[in-house]
Write a protein that holds these residues in place. Structure first.
Motif, mmCIF file in Angstrom:
data_model
loop_
_atom_site.group_PDB
_atom_site.id
_atom_site.type_symbol
_atom_site.label_atom_id
_atom_site.label_comp_id
_atom_site.label_asym_id
_atom_site.label_seq_id
_atom_site.Cartn_x
_atom_site.Cartn_y
_atom_site.Cartn_z
ATOM 1 N N SER A 598 0.731 -1.296 0.194
ATOM 2 C CA SER A 598 -0.049 -0.151 -0.022
ATOM 3 C C SER A 598 1.085 1.349 -0.097
ATOM 4 C CB SER A 598 -0.962 0.028 1.342
ATOM 5 O OG SER A 598 -1.630 -1.076 1.375
ATOM 6 N N LYS A 599 1.856 1.328 0.739
ATOM 7 C CA LYS A 599 2.656 2.463 0.882
ATOM 8 C C LYS A 599 3.514 2.721 -0.487
ATOM 9 C CE LYS A 599 6.440 4.937 3.214
ATOM 10 N NZ LYS A 599 7.540 4.720 4.344
ATOM 11 N N LEU A 600 3.889 1.432 -1.130
ATOM 12 C CA LEU A 600 4.747 1.498 -2.477
ATOM 13 C C LEU A 600 3.641 2.237 -3.496
ATOM 14 C CD1 LEU A 600 7.169 1.345 -4.112
ATOM 15 C CD2 LEU A 600 6.221 -1.159 -4.549
ATOM 16 N N LEU A 601 2.579 1.736 -3.581
ATOM 17 C CA LEU A 601 1.689 2.011 -4.301
ATOM 18 C C LEU A 601 1.189 3.733 -4.218
ATOM 19 C CD1 LEU A 601 -0.791 -1.050 -4.715
ATOM 20 C CD2 LEU A 601 0.926 -0.288 -6.637
ATOM 21 N N GLY A 602 1.052 3.744 -2.926
ATOM 22 C CA GLY A 602 0.671 5.199 -2.540
ATOM 23 C C GLY A 602 1.643 6.227 -3.005
ATOM 24 N N LEU A 603 2.835 5.977 -2.927
ATOM 25 C CA LEU A 603 4.033 6.997 -3.190
ATOM 26 C C LEU A 603 4.032 7.121 -4.792
ATOM 27 C CD1 LEU A 603 6.631 5.679 -0.675
ATOM 28 C CD2 LEU A 603 5.722 7.942 -0.802
ATOM 29 N N LYS A 604 4.031 5.822 -5.440
ATOM 30 C CA LYS A 604 4.044 5.859 -7.068
ATOM 31 C C LYS A 604 2.779 6.841 -7.586
ATOM 32 C CE LYS A 604 8.033 3.634 -7.240
ATOM 33 N NZ LYS A 604 9.235 4.124 -7.498
ATOM 34 N N TYR A 605 1.622 6.603 -6.720
ATOM 35 C CA TYR A 605 0.475 7.427 -7.318
ATOM 36 C C TYR A 605 0.573 8.730 -7.272
ATOM 37 C CZ TYR A 605 -4.766 8.174 -7.822
ATOM 38 O OH TYR A 605 -5.674 8.787 -8.410
ATOM 39 N N GLY A 606 1.423 9.226 -6.170
ATOM 40 C CA GLY A 606 1.633 10.688 -5.852
ATOM 41 C C GLY A 606 1.211 11.050 -4.604
ATOM 42 N N SER A 608 2.082 12.142 -0.843
ATOM 43 C CA SER A 608 3.048 12.607 -0.082
ATOM 44 C C SER A 608 3.602 11.395 0.764
ATOM 45 C CB SER A 608 2.413 13.630 0.838
ATOM 46 O OG SER A 608 1.755 13.316 1.835
ATOM 47 N N GLU A 609 4.974 11.666 1.186
ATOM 48 C CA GLU A 609 5.334 10.602 2.331
ATOM 49 C C GLU A 609 4.507 10.530 3.577
ATOM 50 O OE1 GLU A 609 7.901 7.915 3.691
ATOM 51 O OE2 GLU A 609 8.172 9.014 1.618
ATOM 52 N N TYR A 610 3.969 11.753 4.046
ATOM 53 C CA TYR A 610 3.271 11.701 5.147
ATOM 54 C C TYR A 610 1.838 10.683 4.730
ATOM 55 C CZ TYR A 610 -0.217 12.725 8.651
ATOM 56 O OH TYR A 610 -0.991 12.690 9.931
ATOM 57 N N GLN A 611 1.145 10.937 3.764
ATOM 58 C CA GLN A 611 -0.165 10.288 3.253
ATOM 59 C C GLN A 611 0.252 8.589 3.181
ATOM 60 O OE1 GLN A 611 -0.915 12.762 0.195
ATOM 61 N NE2 GLN A 611 -2.851 13.636 0.981
ATOM 62 N N LYS A 616 0.036 3.080 5.081
ATOM 63 C CA LYS A 616 0.848 1.750 5.480
ATOM 64 C C LYS A 616 0.310 1.395 7.093
ATOM 65 C CE LYS A 616 5.034 0.328 6.937
ATOM 66 N NZ LYS A 616 6.805 0.579 7.010
ATOM 67 N N LEU A 617 0.414 2.465 8.092
ATOM 68 C CA LEU A 617 -0.075 2.165 9.187
ATOM 69 C C LEU A 617 -1.548 1.822 9.601
ATOM 70 C CD1 LEU A 617 1.791 5.178 10.870
ATOM 71 C CD2 LEU A 617 2.348 2.896 10.877
ATOM 72 N N ARG A 664 -8.265 10.322 15.871
ATOM 73 C CA ARG A 664 -6.939 10.098 15.832
ATOM 74 C C ARG A 664 -6.903 9.964 14.191
ATOM 75 N NH1 ARG A 664 -4.100 12.406 19.759
ATOM 76 N NH2 ARG A 664 -4.371 11.450 21.489
ATOM 77 N N GLU A 665 -6.053 10.399 13.283
ATOM 78 C CA GLU A 665 -6.060 10.516 12.186
ATOM 79 C C GLU A 665 -5.664 9.289 11.417
ATOM 80 O OE1 GLU A 665 -4.455 13.221 8.090
ATOM 81 O OE2 GLU A 665 -3.623 13.531 10.293
ATOM 82 N N ILE A 666 -4.888 8.317 12.237
ATOM 83 C CA ILE A 666 -4.588 6.989 11.541
ATOM 84 C C ILE A 666 -5.822 5.933 11.402
ATOM 85 C CG2 ILE A 666 -3.495 4.986 12.305
ATOM 86 C CD1 ILE A 666 -1.235 6.372 13.392
ATOM 87 N N MET A 667 -6.673 6.092 12.997
ATOM 88 C CA MET A 667 -7.756 5.404 13.039
ATOM 89 C C MET A 667 -9.025 6.152 12.066
ATOM 90 S SD MET A 667 -6.854 3.559 14.998
ATOM 91 C CE MET A 667 -7.552 2.513 16.278
ATOM 92 N N LYS A 668 -8.964 7.277 11.826
ATOM 93 C CA LYS A 668 -9.967 7.688 10.850
ATOM 94 C C LYS A 668 -9.619 7.176 9.278
ATOM 95 C CE LYS A 668 -11.108 12.272 12.854
ATOM 96 N NZ LYS A 668 -11.151 13.745 13.074
ATOM 97 N N THR A 669 -8.484 7.277 9.130
ATOM 98 C CA THR A 669 -8.103 6.320 7.893
ATOM 99 C C THR A 669 -8.207 5.160 7.759
ATOM 100 O OG1 THR A 669 -6.179 8.195 7.679
ATOM 101 C CG2 THR A 669 -5.856 6.131 6.104
ATOM 102 N N ALA A 670 -8.139 4.293 8.935
ATOM 103 C CA ALA A 670 -8.462 2.861 9.022
ATOM 104 C C ALA A 670 -9.996 2.599 8.891
ATOM 105 C CB ALA A 670 -7.965 2.516 10.282
ATOM 106 N N ALA A 671 -10.723 3.573 9.108
ATOM 107 C CA ALA A 671 -11.999 3.308 9.152
ATOM 108 C C ALA A 671 -12.485 3.568 7.616
ATOM 109 C CB ALA A 671 -12.852 4.490 9.852
#
Length: 768
Positions: A598-606, A608-611, A616-617, A664-671
């Protein structure tokens, strides 16, 4: 000769020639600067015009090229399975995508598509508003394999120069994109035709100065566009004007530039550039009289204004000289009354050196006496002001400073202090944690100061500073001759300070009533005496340094604490993900691999490192809702009944409800991931049947990563798929199950993805 003249006559004879020469020089300089400025503005304007044209040209060209590249991808995947009718339908749809596309074709190598066909080249062209299929180009007498556009396509993507097409009766340009089989063998080319009128309209629509023009040349020097329609498709070398013919060779050989052209007794400025994608030349022709009209108008106005000003200056000089003698006499009388107790009111500190017996000479004598007294006062005031400005600058430099920049800023401050004080070395010593040693943490050295070896400056015994440590008398030490200073029992000052040191200053740095260290400097200058007010300013520098160092320590402690908290959060999330997977017997490194995919595809898609790191988390707990699914359904080895599958589908919404209330932003993303990772790009997924970009990018990425890893893993209801079968499945589901852009990124980075799978394989986990 001038000594016997009156002062007013001297002034008139001196100022008038200066005024005249000044105005003449000013006009010459102004004219040259204005002309240079106009040249620069013209050059920038032409560059901007070219960039605007280039942008429009690139937009037109790229739109056609993307259609060809898209068709090439389709043909490489399914072309050999398609009939002429299917190609015709596909080409008719694609040629309608862009209004400027005149026609498209697919051209295979001999006998590549069908064993019995040498020419397989289905094509369509626009006739009015309708796309018409044609087979005219598949005939032997046309022999499309021998055409330049086809041969260029063997090398790579290319654009042709304009040519006349007999079928459509139109002059066109063509983009050629090659396509290959899975072994990268050349199979043929895709073409997309563009009507030359589109490019001509783009160029002829440019607004030019009166008498100027712009035209476009192809790589062979033929006119593609010109205001004179009779020149279109004629070669530049056929021009009757010999000057332009010679210039044309230069234009075709060089990438860009400027030149002067003499044409019909008129000078023209020529600017030419190269369109990078096609190699064509765009040429701007502008009359110089139009370019410099504003320069000449300004010159005439400035000459008139200068004449008026010069006449006014003569009048002012005459009037000024008549009154000057009386005014100077009054100033002389004021100078005679000037005394030391009124010196502070003056502002002139320089010495007047004037060997003259006139009124100004007498005035100079009186003011020289006063200036000598002012010099000392102003010198002290200036030094104090500069010192306070230095303190303010140092203090400002530490405002909102991060811990990583503190040491650099202290060293920078020491350098500025050293330059101001004339020191040979400025330094900071910090007290060790056990209170026994002082170590040199920061310093600035003047290279030519002749300092001893660096090793002698590192540590000092704290016992040598008992006046601060034991007596708690935190006073600044200032010595004019430090020869008798003892750094420790039996230690001589000469072992620390170089020979010739005259001034030594050491300032304790105290925080919370305790000594943290000291800063100081030494200098060989004997002309500087530091007063009590200077000592107070030195103490302020010590306070700035110690506060910055204490703040740095606190920030470092907070940083370590935050890193520990973040590591704990990551571990909890991965553990939750593994619990959810373990309940359905999906053990191993599935959640870890999926997180890395997921992190690799996200970075290649464009992203940010934070996103990407957030993705990934959060992705490991995408199936947290399965904790609420009954074992009989979750662990069933066979196919689920429709009723059971409806129950299984509820795990997405259940997982979302378990997570979405968190702030928490991580949990919102996980939701979001838990809710949408089973949505499909074509809208056939669940729970809401979202389609395309309605699905959050996190959901689209996680869906692809989850399915890839699941297909290659053993589950209670299936065996692991082979890699070739998985990749074929992804090609089929491109744009159906998965985001087509993500599928393309997946294949472009398949080596990195496979490296992740191998490094986190389930066998590797068992070995660990």
């Amino acid at each position: 000769m001038l000594q016997g003249m009156k002062l007013k006559t001297k002034m008139f004879l001196m100022f008038l020639p200066v005024v005249i020469l000044g105005f003449i020089s000013l006009q010459i300089i102004n004219h040259q600067m204005t002309k240079a400025m106009v040249d620069r503005e013209i050059s920038e304007k032409m560059d901007m015009r070219f960039n605007n044209i280039m942008a429009g040209f690139e937009e037109k060209i790229s739109a056609h090229q993307r259609i060809s590249e898209t068709l090439a991808v389709i043909v490489e995947g399914k072309g050999l399975e398609m009939s002429r009718e299917e190609f015709g339908e596909l080409l008719q749809r694609l040629v309608m995508v862009n209004d400027d596309t005149l026609g498209m074709g697919v051209w295979y190598e001999p006998y590549r598509h069908s064993a019995g066909e040498r020419y397989f080249g289905p094509a369509v062209y626009m006739k009015g508003n309708k796309a018409v299929y044609t087979g005219e180009y598949e005939k032997e007498d046309y022999d499309y394999h021998s055409w330049e556009w086809y041969q260029n396509g063997r090398i790579g993507m290319a654009w042709t120069d304009p040519y006349y097409d007999s079928t459509t009766g139109i002059t066109i340009i063509t983009t050629t994109v090659p396509f290959h089989d899975q072994k990268e063998n050349f199979q043929g080319v895709i073409t997309a035709d563009v009507n030359l009128n589109i490019i001509q309209k783009l160029i002829t629509g440019i607004h030019m100065e009166e008498g100027g023009c712009v035209f476009l040349l192809d790589r062979k020097g033929r006119y593609i566009t010109h205001s004179d329609q009779e020149k279109i498709m004629k070669n530049l070398s056929d021009e009757k004007e010999s000057e332009f013919s010679g210039l044309g060779k230069k234009i075709l050989m060089e990438n860009s530039g400027t030149a002067i052209l003499e044409k019909e007794k008129e000078r023209f400025r020529v600017y030419y550039y190269t369109l990078s994608r096609t190699g064509w030349k765009i040429v701007f022709l502008i009359p110089e009289k139009e370019l410099y009209a504003s320069v000449y108008n300004r010159l005439y106005l400035m000459m008139l204004a200068s004449l008026i000003i010069m006449l006014a200056a003569v009048a002012v000089i005459v009037k000024f000289s008549r009154h000057m003698v009386n005014r100077i006499e009054k100033i002389n009388n004021m100078a005679l009354s000037l005394s030391s107790d009124r010196i502070g009111r003056g502002h002139r500190t320089e010495i007047i050196d004037l060997d003259s017996a006139d009124e100004i000479g007498l005035l100079a004598t009186r003011f020289n006496d006063a200036s000598a007294q002012l010099n000392d006062l102003f010198g002290r005031l200036r030094s104090r002001v500069l010192f306070e400005q230095l303190i303010s600058s140092i203090s400002t430099g530490f405002i909102n400073l991060g811990h990583s920049e503190t040491d650099t800023q202290i060293n920078s401050a020491l350098r500025e202090i050293g330059k101001f004080t004339g020191a040979g070395r400025c330094y900071v010593f910090l007290l060790s944690n056990d209170g026994t040693r002082l170590y040199n943490s920061h310093q600035w050295r003047l290279e030519e100061a002749g300092l001893p070896g660096e090793g002698k400056f590192r540590d000092l015994p704290a016992a040598g500073f008992s006046r601060w440590l034991e007596d708690k008398v935190f006073e600044t030490v200032c010595h004019q001759s430090p020869k008798d200073l003892r750094l420790s029992a039996g230690g001589e000052a000469s072992c620390y300070y170089p020979e010739g040191t005259h001034t030594l200053v050491e300032v304790p740095m105290v925080y919370g009533g305790s000594l943290r260290g000291f800063w100081g400097f030494y200098s060989a200058r004997a002309d500087v005496v530091w007063k009590s007010e200077d000592i107070r300013l030195f103490s302020m520098i010590g306070e700035i340094f110690v506060n910055a160092l204490v703040r740095k320590e606190a920030e470092m402690e907070n940083l370590h604490l935050n890193l520990e908290i973040e590591d704990t959060q990551r571990e909890i999330i991965f553990t939750l993900g593994e619990i959810a997977e373990a309940r359905s017997y999906e053990m191993g490194n599935h959640v870890k691999r999926m997180a890395e995919y997921s992190k690799l595809l996200g970075l290649k898609y464009g992203l940010s490192e934070y996103q990407a790191e957030l993705l990934k988390l959060a992705s490991p707990i995408h199936d947290i809702g399965k904790l609420a699914i009954p074992d009989a359904i979750l662990l069933k080895p066979g196919k689920l009944t429709p009723e059971e599958f409806e129950v299984m589908k509820t795990h997405s919404l259940i997982g979302y409800k378990m997570l979405y209330k968190s702030k928490r932003e991580i949990m919102k993303t996980a939701a979001t991931i838990a809710l949408q990772h089973h949505e499909r790009y074509n809208g056939s997924g669940y729970p809401y049947g979202l389609k395309g970009k309605e699905i959050h990018i996190y959901g689209r990425i996680t869906a692809l990563a989850d399915v890839f890893d699941a297909l290659g893993s053993v589950r209670v209801y299936k065996d692991a798929w082979g890699l070739d079968l998985i990749l074929e499945y992804f090609r089929i589901e491109r744009g159906e199950y998965f985001d087509p852009d993500l599928v393309d990124i997946f294949f472009e980075n398949i080596e990195e993805i496979l490296n992740i799978r191998n490094s986190l394989s389930d066998d590797q986990q068992k070995m660990e």
